[in-house]
Design an enzyme around this catalytic site. Structure first.
Site, short mmCIF file in Angstrom:
data_model
loop_
_atom_site.label_atom_id
_atom_site.label_comp_id
_atom_site.label_asym_id
_atom_site.label_seq_id
_atom_site.Cartn_x
_atom_site.Cartn_y
_atom_site.Cartn_z
N LYS A 1 -0.95 5.89 1.72
CA LYS A 1 0.33 6.56 1.56
C LYS A 1 1.23 5.83 0.40
CE LYS A 1 4.53 5.99 3.16
NZ LYS A 1 5.34 6.29 1.77
N GLU B 1 2.08 -7.77 2.90
CA GLU B 1 2.45 -8.40 1.53
C GLU B 1 3.90 -8.02 1.29
OE1 GLU B 1 0.73 -10.22 -0.25
OE2 GLU B 1 -1.28 -10.02 1.20
N CYS C 1 7.43 -8.93 -7.06
CA CYS C 1 7.47 -9.30 -5.74
C CYS C 1 7.51 -10.90 -5.98
CB CYS C 1 6.28 -9.21 -4.76
SG CYS C 1 4.76 -9.12 -5.47
N GLU D 1 16.07 -10.96 -1.14
CA GLU D 1 15.76 -10.33 -2.44
C GLU D 1 16.26 -9.20 -2.96
OE1 GLU D 1 12.08 -7.96 -1.81
OE2 GLU D 1 10.96 -9.15 -3.26
P1 NAD Z 1 9.56 -0.40 1.08
O1 NAD Z 1 9.50 -1.51 2.25
O2 NAD Z 1 10.92 0.08 0.88
O3 NAD Z 1 8.49 0.55 1.19
C1 NAD Z 1 7.14 0.38 0.99
C2 NAD Z 1 6.42 1.29 1.44
O4 NAD Z 1 6.41 1.56 2.80
C3 NAD Z 1 6.61 3.00 0.99
O5 NAD Z 1 5.61 3.66 0.87
C4 NAD Z 1 7.55 3.48 2.10
O6 NAD Z 1 7.65 4.80 2.10
C5 NAD Z 1 6.83 2.90 3.26
N1 NAD Z 1 7.72 2.88 4.45
C6 NAD Z 1 9.05 2.87 4.62
N2 NAD Z 1 9.47 2.78 5.58
C7 NAD Z 1 8.17 2.81 6.51
C8 NAD Z 1 7.92 2.67 7.93
N3 NAD Z 1 8.85 2.62 8.73
N4 NAD Z 1 6.59 2.74 8.36
C9 NAD Z 1 5.74 3.05 7.27
N5 NAD Z 1 5.86 2.87 6.04
C10 NAD Z 1 7.11 2.93 5.63
O7 NAD Z 1 9.32 -1.48 -0.15
P2 NAD Z 1 9.53 -0.86 -1.86
O8 NAD Z 1 11.18 -0.56 -2.16
O9 NAD Z 1 8.68 0.46 -1.99
O10 NAD Z 1 8.85 -2.11 -2.57
C11 NAD Z 1 9.56 -3.22 -2.98
C12 NAD Z 1 9.32 -4.23 -2.09
O11 NAD Z 1 7.69 -4.53 -2.10
C13 NAD Z 1 9.82 -5.51 -2.49
O12 NAD Z 1 10.26 -6.16 -1.12
C14 NAD Z 1 8.80 -6.45 -3.02
O13 NAD Z 1 8.90 -7.78 -3.10
C15 NAD Z 1 7.56 -5.98 -2.27
N6 NAD Z 1 6.29 -6.10 -2.80
C16 NAD Z 1 5.36 -7.15 -2.45
C17 NAD Z 1 4.14 -7.53 -3.07
C18 NAD Z 1 3.50 -8.48 -2.52
O14 NAD Z 1 2.17 -8.65 -3.13
N7 NAD Z 1 3.93 -9.24 -1.59
C19 NAD Z 1 3.88 -6.47 -4.16
C20 NAD Z 1 4.72 -5.59 -4.92
C21 NAD Z 1 5.67 -5.17 -4.05
#
Ligand code: NAD
Length: 499
Positions: free
Chosen positions: A172, A247, A281, A382
Site C-alpha cells: 500500500k 521505520e 527521515c 519531527e
Molecule cells: P504516515 O505515517 O502518515 O503514513 C505512512 C503510510 O502509512 C501511508 O501509506 C499511510 O497511508 C499509511 N497509514 C496511515 N495510517 C495508517 C494506519 N492506521 N494503518 C496502516 N497504515 C496507515 O507517514 P508519511 O507522512 O507518509 O511519511 C513521513 C514519515 O515517514 C516521516 O515521519 C518520516 O520520518 C518517515 N520516514 C521514515 C523512513 C525511515 O527509513 N525510517 C523513511 C522515510 C520516511
C-alpha cells in the site's frame, strides 16, 4: 482507479476516486482509487492463495534472485517514465527522482546478487547419532506500507528482500504518491513474477491500511512512516502477533566541532537539512555546533540558506522543491511558530515564498531557528520540513548528551578533523546510522534503521533480508531408539531425550 490483484488490474469494490495533483503547481496527475477494507481483504486473499500454492516460495532462490536482477534492468530501461511519475507525484526535482531510480535499481541488484548465499547452517549437536541444521523459510504474506517522501525507494527496500525470501505481499503506497509503486507491479509481471505474489491496493490508512495491519491472514507488516502511525500499526498487529518492522521518523543531530573543515561542514549542514526540503527521515535538522564556532557558522549558513533556489520538478535552476501538501506546510509553519513562541530566534525563512510563481505550490522557505533548547517542540518533534534548529555545546561530552537527548535515534553526523574524537562520538551516539565528515550517504549493503522510537528491525543489508525469513531448526536422529523417559521402560534402561 484500479488495484493490482491476482496479477491483474481490477476495479476497486469500495471507496472513492482520489485525484493526484503535483504539489509543486497543483496540476492534475492521475485518478486512483481510495479503496476500502473489502479491497484490502481481496488483495490479502490473493497473496495468501499464491503463498499456499508455493508457486514462488518453492522456486530456487537463485531463480528468485535472477528475477530481481531483471527488475533492476527494467527499471533502468524505464528510468525516464519512472522518474517523471515520481517527480509529478512528489513535486521533487526530476534530477533527484533520477538519483532515486538508480538507487532503486541498485537495491534490486543487491538482493538479486545475494541469492543462494548463506541459506541456513549446520549446527554441532555434540552427538554422533544426530544431525542438526538451521533452515530459512519465507514468513508468508507481508503487508508493505510506505510513505510519500521516497515512494518507490521505500517500496524497493521492502519488495526486493520480501521477494528474494519467497514471500507473497500486498503493498500500500501512500495515498498521495501511488504512481511509481503501481508501475512497479507491471515491471514485476514483465520480469516474470507469477500472478498473485505481488498485489497492490491504493488508499488511505483508515481505508485499507487498518485492514492490512490487523487481518489474520497477514503474517508480517513492514511499515515506513511517522511515529504516531507506527504506534497504531504495532497495536493493530498485536492481536494476531504479527511480525512488525517499523521505520519511523528522526530528530537527527549534526554535531560540528570547531576543528572541522569549515567549508565541508557548512556545505554538508545545508544539504543535511534542506535536501528535498527537509522531507527526509534522516534529515540533519538539529545543528549542534561548538560555541566558539557558532556566530560565524550560523551567519554563513543563514546567508547560504537564504539564497537556495526553489522551484518545480522541471525547473533546471531550482535547487530544491515543494512540500507535499498544504496540510503538511501548515504543520511545518506551526512548529516554526511554536519554536519562536518558546524563545527561538528566527534567523532566516519562516514563511512561504512571496513570489507569485510559487502561489499554486506548497513551497516553504529554508528556515533557521537559533537559540534552541531541549524542551522546545521544534527540537523534540519531527516537523519534516526545511527547518534547521541550532543548539550549542562546549565539550565533547555535552555534544553527545545533547545529540542523544531525543526519543528518536535514526541518524546523525559528526564533523571534526580529529579522527579519535570522531570515532569516540560515533560510538557514543544512540542512532542507527552515523556519518563522519559526511551526511546522507547510505548503501544497499549496509543496514538502515533506528534506535529508540525511530523504529525496530532493519532494512537493507543482510538484516533487511532476515526480516522476511522465518528460522527453523531441524533435528534429525539418525540412529533412533526409544528414550524410555516414562514408566514401562525395560528394567535398567536410563536413556532419556533432552529438550
Ligand atoms: P504516515 O505515517 O502518515 O503514513 C505512512 C503510510 O502509512 C501511508 O501509506 C499511510 O497511508 C499509511 N497509514 C496511515 N495510517 C495508517 C494506519 N492506521 N494503518 C496502516 N497504515 C496507515 O507517514 P508519511 O507522512 O507518509 O511519511 C513521513 C514519515 O515517514 C516521516 O515521519 C518520516 O520520518 C518517515 N520516514 C521514515 C523512513 C525511515 O527509513 N525510517 C523513511 C522515510 C520516511
Amino acid at each position: 482507479m484500479q488495484l493490482f490483484i491476482e496479477g491483474e488490474w481490477v476495479d476497486a469494490l469500495d471507496g472513492v476516486v482520489r485525484k493526484i495533483r503535483c504539489p509543486a503547481d497543483g496540476s492534475f496527475v492521475r485518478s486512483v482509487a481510495d479503496a476500502g477494507p473489502r479491497d484490502a481483504a481481496r488483495a490479502i486473499s490473493s497473496a495468501r492463495a499464491s503463498f499456499a500454492s508455493r508457486v514462488w516460495a518453492d522456486r530456487p532462490e537463485r531463480e528468485r534472485g535472477a528475477l530481481l536482477l531483471r527488475v533492476a534492468d527494467l527499471i533502468d530501461r524505464d528510468v525516464a517514465a519512472y522518474s517523471m511519475a515520481e517527480s509529478l507525484d512528489t513535486g521533487k526535482r526530476l534530477v533527484e527522482a533520477e538519483y532515486d531510480m538508480a538507487d532503486i535499481a541498485a537495491c534490486f541488484r543487491y538482493y538479486g546478487a545475494m541469492a543462494g548465499e548463506g541459506i541456513g547452517r549446520v549446527v554441532d549437536t555434540g552427538r554422533p547419532d544426530a544431525l542438526s541444521r538451521i533452515t530459512v523459510s519465507p514468513v508468508g504474506v507481508c503487508a508493505l506500507i510506505t510513505p510519500w517522501n521516497y515512494p518507490l525507494l521505500q517500496a524497493s527496500w521492502k519488495v526486493a528482500p520480501a521477494l528474494l525470501a519467497g514471500n507473497s505481499f500486498v503493498i500500500k503506497p501512500s495515498e498521495l504518491t501511488p504512481s511509481t509503486t503501481m508501475m512497479l507491479m507491471d515491471t514485476l509481471s514483465e520480469a516474470g513474477l507469477p500472478a498473485g505474489v505481488a498485489n497492490l491496493v491504493t488508499g488511505t490508512g483508515a481505508g485499507v491500511g487498518a485492514t492490512l495491519t490487523s487481518h489474520p491472514d497477514v503474517d508480517l507488516v513492514s511499515f515506513t512512516g511517522g511515529l504516531t502511525t507506527g504506534r497504531s500499526v504495532m497495536a493493530a498487529a498485536a492481536a494476531t502477533v504479527k511480525r512488525v518492522a517499523l521505520e519511523l521518523g528522526g530528530k537527527n543531530p549534526n554535531i560540528v566541532f570547531a576543528d572541522s573543515d569549515y567549508e565541508t561542514a557548512i556545505d554538508h549542514a545545508l544539504t543535511a537539512v534542506f535536501l528535498h526540503s527537509g522531507q527526509v527521515c534522516s534529515a540533519g535538522t538539529r545543528l549542534i555546533v561548538e560555541e566558539s564556532l557558532h556566530d560565524r557558522f550560523v551567519a554563513d549558513l543563514a546567508d547560504r540558506a537564504s539564497r537556495i533556489r526553489l522551484g518545480g520538478p522541471f525547473d533546471d535552476n531550482a535547487e530544491t522543491g515543494t512540500l507535499i501538501s498544504g496540510a503538511h506546510r501548515e504543520k511545518v509553519a506551526a512548529y516554526v511558530a511554536a519554536g519562536i513562541a518558546e524563545g527561538a530566534v528566527l534567523v532566516t525563512g519562516g514563511s512561504a515564498p512571496a513570489e507569485e510563481r510559487f502561489a499554486d505550490g506548497f513551497f516553504y522557505l529554508p528556515t533557521i531557528l537559533d537559540g534552541c533548547t531541549a524542551t522546545m517542540s521544534v527540537i523534540t518533534d519531527e516537523s519534516f520540513g526545511p527547518v534547521l534548529t541550532v543548539e550549542t555545546f562546549r565539550t565533547e561530552a555535552e555534544a553527545i548528551s545533547i545529540a542523544n537527548d531525543t526519543i528518536y535515534g535514526l541518524a546523525g553526523a559528526v564533523f571534526t578533523t580529529d579522527s579519535g574524537k570522531a570515532q569516540r562520538v560515533a560510538e557514543a551516539l544512540r542512532h542507527g546510522t552515523v556519518w563522519i565528515n559526511d551526511y546522507h550517504p547510505y548503501l544497499p549493503q549496509a543496514e538502515w534503521g533506528g534506535f529508540g522510537q525511530s523504529g525496530n528491525g532493519r532494512e537493507l543489508g543482510q538484516a533487511g533480508l532476515a526480516e522476511y525469513r522465518e528460522i527453523k531448526h531441524v533435528f534429525h536422529n539418525i540412529d533412533p531408539k526409544p528414550p524410555h523417559w516414562f514408566g514401562g521402560s525395560p528394567a535398567g534402561s536410563t536413556d532419556v531425550a533432552g529438550g
